[in-house]
Scaffold this motif. Structure first.
Motif, PDB file in Angstrom:
ATOM      1  N   ASN A 272       0.849  -1.196   0.000  1.00  0.00           N
ATOM      2  CA  ASN A 272       0.000   0.000   0.000  1.00  0.00           C
ATOM      3  C   ASN A 272       0.888   1.250   0.000  1.00  0.00           C
ATOM      4  O   ASN A 272       2.117   1.169   0.101  1.00  0.00           O
ATOM      5  N   TYR A 273       0.262   2.403  -0.105  1.00  0.00           N
ATOM      6  CA  TYR A 273       1.003   3.664  -0.232  1.00  0.00           C
ATOM      7  C   TYR A 273       1.863   3.917   0.995  1.00  0.00           C
ATOM      8  O   TYR A 273       3.027   4.313   0.881  1.00  0.00           O
ATOM      9  N   LEU A 278       7.160   4.373   3.574  1.00  0.00           N
ATOM     10  CA  LEU A 278       8.057   3.987   4.660  1.00  0.00           C
ATOM     11  C   LEU A 278       9.376   3.450   4.104  1.00  0.00           C
ATOM     12  O   LEU A 278      10.454   3.763   4.614  1.00  0.00           O
ATOM     13  N   ARG A 279       9.307   2.641   3.050  1.00  0.00           N
ATOM     14  CA  ARG A 279      10.540   2.137   2.437  1.00  0.00           C
ATOM     15  C   ARG A 279      11.382   3.291   1.890  1.00  0.00           C
ATOM     16  O   ARG A 279      12.612   3.294   2.031  1.00  0.00           O
ATOM     17  N   LEU A 280      10.731   4.252   1.263  1.00  0.00           N
ATOM     18  CA  LEU A 280      11.455   5.406   0.737  1.00  0.00           C
ATOM     19  C   LEU A 280      12.081   6.211   1.870  1.00  0.00           C
ATOM     20  O   LEU A 280      13.229   6.677   1.763  1.00  0.00           O
ATOM     21  N   LYS A 281      11.345   6.353   2.967  1.00  0.00           N
ATOM     22  CA  LYS A 281      11.895   7.031   4.141  1.00  0.00           C
ATOM     23  C   LYS A 281      13.148   6.312   4.643  1.00  0.00           C
ATOM     24  O   LYS A 281      14.152   6.947   4.982  1.00  0.00           O
ATOM     25  N   PRO A 368       6.970   6.606  -7.275  1.00  0.00           N
ATOM     26  CA  PRO A 368       6.097   7.634  -7.853  1.00  0.00           C
ATOM     27  C   PRO A 368       6.725   9.015  -7.682  1.00  0.00           C
ATOM     28  O   PRO A 368       7.211   9.364  -6.597  1.00  0.00           O
ATOM     29  N   GLU A 369       6.718   9.771  -8.748  1.00  0.00           N
ATOM     30  CA  GLU A 369       7.310  11.118  -8.732  1.00  0.00           C
ATOM     31  C   GLU A 369       6.707  11.965  -7.619  1.00  0.00           C
ATOM     32  O   GLU A 369       7.415  12.664  -6.886  1.00  0.00           O
ATOM     33  N   GLU A 370       5.377  11.897  -7.464  1.00  0.00           N
ATOM     34  CA  GLU A 370       4.698  12.724  -6.452  1.00  0.00           C
ATOM     35  C   GLU A 370       5.108  12.341  -5.042  1.00  0.00           C
ATOM     36  O   GLU A 370       5.164  13.184  -4.147  1.00  0.00           O
ATOM     37  N   MET A 371       5.398  11.043  -4.813  1.00  0.00           N
ATOM     38  CA  MET A 371       5.795  10.603  -3.476  1.00  0.00           C
ATOM     39  C   MET A 371       7.119  11.242  -3.069  1.00  0.00           C
ATOM     40  O   MET A 371       7.268  11.749  -1.943  1.00  0.00           O
TER      41      MET A 371
END
Length: 809
Positions: A272-273, A278-281, A368-371
């Motif tokens: 999910n989003y 969290l992974r990107l963080k 995602p670019e927006e994320m």
């Protein structure tokens, strides 16, 4: 190397037990002994650790920093004793005190810092860096929970939390005074300074404290102690955050929990989003804290202008996870060091190097670019600028590639491509086996190779022979040393000297005896864990690795079903008994992989208890596969299953570990199997199946139809019908997903296509195994050539070709 004797160690243990645990030896538990012994080892390590850091500073050496989301270091007590020269002394002291060293070592939990080969490779590299006197350190995340603890219940994988830090971890040292603040979200404001340069200010950011925990990395008996620094995410004190305690920025419990989640779990669920974010963080948290640390150390230790950073620092990006190192280094150089773009880019692209570990498109991360724009607004601005400049350079300087810009752009179709970012922002891009690198250059990254031919190079993976032979297989190590001396311990390529003994019957018998003793030990462990008795004279056929369709555990279990069907039809046929041993975890959301685990266990539940086959087949699935379990299995393996679909396995390191312990590889021409084949020759390995070119041709041009094999091969049809009709399950729909994936998705990993050559390879292996002299000759030949795959060799190549670092005198 420590000067302690066994008597010295016994006295120290007694004192430690009293001063730190308040118990005497007579009442101490194995856990008490473990902590006391670890404390003594730390006392030995600390002065050497301090001295190593000081010597690096005094000698002004260039240093390498290895950024990785995984460091699968396993248990450290036995390893640290070995590298300190205390292992045999400790075993003697423990035995004199009435303790079993194996049970004491088993009190340590495996550090939950990795998943598989990626993390184990990183651990091997750190071991080799320290053992070869290279100034090299690791940066990772201090996950409170590992991937998961696997349990098999009614044949199904069940995931339990792996809280490996439940009890104190004796090897870490918290360095709160060296923490850094990491910023997420917020707004970025741009101002023009008086000199015309731009200044960026951040507003309403969500601040997180990155607190370092240091773990010593010991070189082998050489007084060198490097550092693995792991970052823990913690809330920033209100005053540090620039806020009043009663302001609207107040960190309530939910917010504190969200911060701690950043270093909470290895690979959180990203279905999910919130999980993706969290992974990107986690990835930014790792690179920001690490690069801030590296810059601070550079300025403190070298006292050079920041423009000379590439002379003293090199950062290796291990896989795509730390690719945000590119924009983060740019951010620090521009926003904090006030460098212009061109100067910052010149520095960045001479400091960062990237290792690619896969050709699988799903493993080449995109976000995602927006994320990224929402979570890391300043980082997004830098990535956008990198992309803009890169695409313009293609348009103006490489007109022949203009139509390929969408396939090369760092930002394309609303997504940020991390592998592309790493390639564009680094000075070196390496694959991890010869075939893998060639596939990158000619297929997966062909256009990037056209742009940057000088960046691409190969560094075949390696394993530390100190852990994977000397430590896990002391009996075999002793036989080797008796035959060729001990020089191989520091120069593993000297194992090649064993070739002169490959026909020495007396020595071959010693190797055979050691293998049989290791098989008996594993058979006892299997009985303790599963209640199943296995024949220690049978062929131990081993496949231990992450469960993924391309690794083709399915092909292996189809072979087992075939053998079972043959034995049921003719129970008296003359076959060598076989024990098939599996160990694997499937990602929690990977349905088909979990179905394959269920199938293996279902087949086991039928085969292992069928009296008609007279115990000629056994199937063992050992749950919760990890480093410590691998250390038990590998010394006992006869056949090493390395059967991935050709072109899919970047390298593999399990193949090297089992080879080094005398197993013979049965596999495809994939990954490092090819390099093993080139060394040992066709008579000392069992190769089968499609090669990489044939697989890639089928993917590109078609021409393969799984149904044709189903319709013409009665062995295959019987196996698939048994899956489809419920013969191996409680319900008629048990394994229909596997059945439909093979026939209706056209067998995407060519299990059926390679089935017959796989059977033939096993027939040849069984025939060779029956002649013990022939088999042991093959086994010793594999050991002799395995020194080529020591991570010492790999690290020397990285150090010379990529990092340009020197060994400490």
């Amino acid at each position: 190397m420590s000067q302690l004797t066994a008597n010295d160690l016994k006295e120290k243990l007694k004192k430690k037990l009293i001063t730190e645990k308040g118990v005497e030896v007579s009442t101490a538990s194995n856990k008490d002994i473990y902590y006391a012994l670890a404390s003594i080892v730390n006392d030995e390590i600390m002065p050497k650790w301090y001295e190593t850091i000081k010597r690096y500073q005094d000698k002004n050496l260039k240093q390498v920093y290895y950024l990785s989301m995984e460091f699968l270091i396993g248990r450290l007590l036995e390893s640290n004793l070995l590298n300190s020269g205390l292992l045999n002394i400790a075993k003697e002291a423990l035995e004199d005190l009435g303790f079993c060293s194996e049970l004491v070592f088993a009190e340590e939990r495996d550090a939950g810092l990795g998943n598989g080969g990626l993390g184990r490779l990183a651990a091997c590299f750190l071991d080799s860096l320290a053992s070869l006197y290279y100034p090299g350190h690791g940066f990772g995340i201090r996950y409170r929970y590992g991937l998961f603890e696997q349990r098999i219940i009614h044949g199904n994988q069940v995931e339990l939390p792996d809280y490996w830090l439940k009890e104190p971890y004796p090897w870490e040292t918290r360095k709160e005074e060296e923490a850094f603040v990491i910023q997420f979200h917020g707004k970025v404001h741009m101002f023009k300074r008086n000199d015309g340069s731009l200044e960026f200010k951040y507003e309403n950011t969500d601040k997180v404290l990155a607190v370092p925990y240091d773990i010593p990395v010991l070189g082998y008996q050489n007084e060198v102690v490097n550092t693995l620094r792991l970052w823990s995410a913690e809330p920033v004190a209100y005053q540090e955050a620039g806020q009043e305690e009663n302001s609207e920025f107040y960190h309530d419990l939910d917010h504190q929990h969200s911060i701690e989640q950043i270093s909470g779990f290895l690979y959180p669920d990203d279905s999910n989003y919130e999980g993706k974010e969290l992974r990107l963080k986690q990835q930014y948290f790792l690179v920001s804290s690490s690069i801030q640390n590296i810059i601070r150390s550079f300025k403190k230790n070298y006292r050079l202008p920041i423009s000379r950073l590439p002379e003293k620092v090199v950062i290796q990006i291990n896989d795509t996870h730390p690719s945000l190192a590119v924009p983060e280094l740019m951010r620090i150089l521009m926003d904090e060091e006030r460098l212009d773009w061109d100067t910052a880019w010149e520095i960045t692209t001479h400091v960062l190097a990237y290792t690619n570990h896969t050709t699988l498109s799903e493993a080449l991360e995109t976000w995602p670019e927006e994320m990224i724009q929402n979570l890391l607004p300043r980082i997004y601005m830098i990535i956008d600028e990198i992309n803009e400049r890169f695409c313009k350079s293609i348009w103006f300087d490489h007109k022949e590639l203009r139509d390929k810009i969408p396939d090369l752009a760092v930002i394309a179709c609303g997504r940020v491509h991390m592998a592309r970012l790493a390639i564009v922002g680094s000075f070196s891009v390496n694959g991890v086996a010869r075939i893998h690198t060639e596939i990158l250059k000619k297929q997966e990254m062909k256009d990037f190779y056209t742009l940057f031919p000088n960046k691409f190079n190969n560094k075949t993976n390696g394993i530390t022979h100190r852990r994977w032979l000397l430590q896990v297989n002391p009996k075999l190590s002793n036989v080797i040393s008796e035959a060729i001396g001990t020089q191989w311990i520091k120069r593993p390529k000297q194992l090649i000297s064993l070739l002169k003994y490959s026909n020495d019957k007396a020595l071959l018998e010693k190797f055979d005896q050691v293998k049989h003793e290791n098989k008996k030990i594993l058979a006892n462990y299997i009985h303790q864990q599963t209640g199943i008795l296995v024949d220690d004279q049978s062929i131990f056929d081993v496949q231990i690795k992450r469960l993924h369709e391309y690794k083709r555990q399915l092909l292996n279990i189809f072979h087992v079903i075939y053998l079972y069907n043959e034995l049921k039809a003719n129970p008296n046929q003359d076959v060598t008994p076989r024990t098939f041993i599996f160990g694997a975890k499937a990602a929690p959301s990977y349905h088909l992989a979990k179905e394959i685990i269920k199938l293996i266990n279902t087949v086991a539940s039928i085969v292992n208890y069928d009296k008609d086959i007279n115990g000629k087949l056994k199937v063992i699935f050992l749950e919760n596969y990890n480093v410590s379990l691998a250390e038990k299995i590998i010394p006992a393996a006869d056949i090493s299953e390395q059967i991935s679909t050709a072109s899919k396995e970047a390298s593999g390191t399990g193949n090297m570990k089992m080879m080094m312990n005398g197993a013979v590889t049965l596999g495809t021409m994939d990954g490092a199997n090819i390099e093993i084949y080139d060394l040992v020759g066709e008579n000392n390995i069992f190769i089968f199946g499609l090669n990489a070119d044939e697989v890639l041709d089928y993917y590109q041009n078609g021409g393969y139809n799984a149904r044709d094999i189903y319709n013409t091969d009665d062995r295959v049809r019987l196996i698939l019908d048994q899956l489809n009709q419920g013969e191996f399950g409680i319900h008629n729909i048990e394994f229909k997903d596997i059945f439909y994936n093979i026939l209706y998705h056209n067998d995407p990993y060519f299990v059926l296509k390679d089935f017959e050559p796989y059977l033939e390879a096993h027939e040849l292996a069984e025939r060779a195994y029956r002649n013990r002299t022939t088999w042991m000759n093959m086994s010793v030949t594999n050991i002799a050539y395995s020194g080529k795959f020591s991570s010492d060799q790999t690290i020397r190549e990285y150090a010379t070709d990529i990092w340009k670092i020197k060994q400490m005198d």
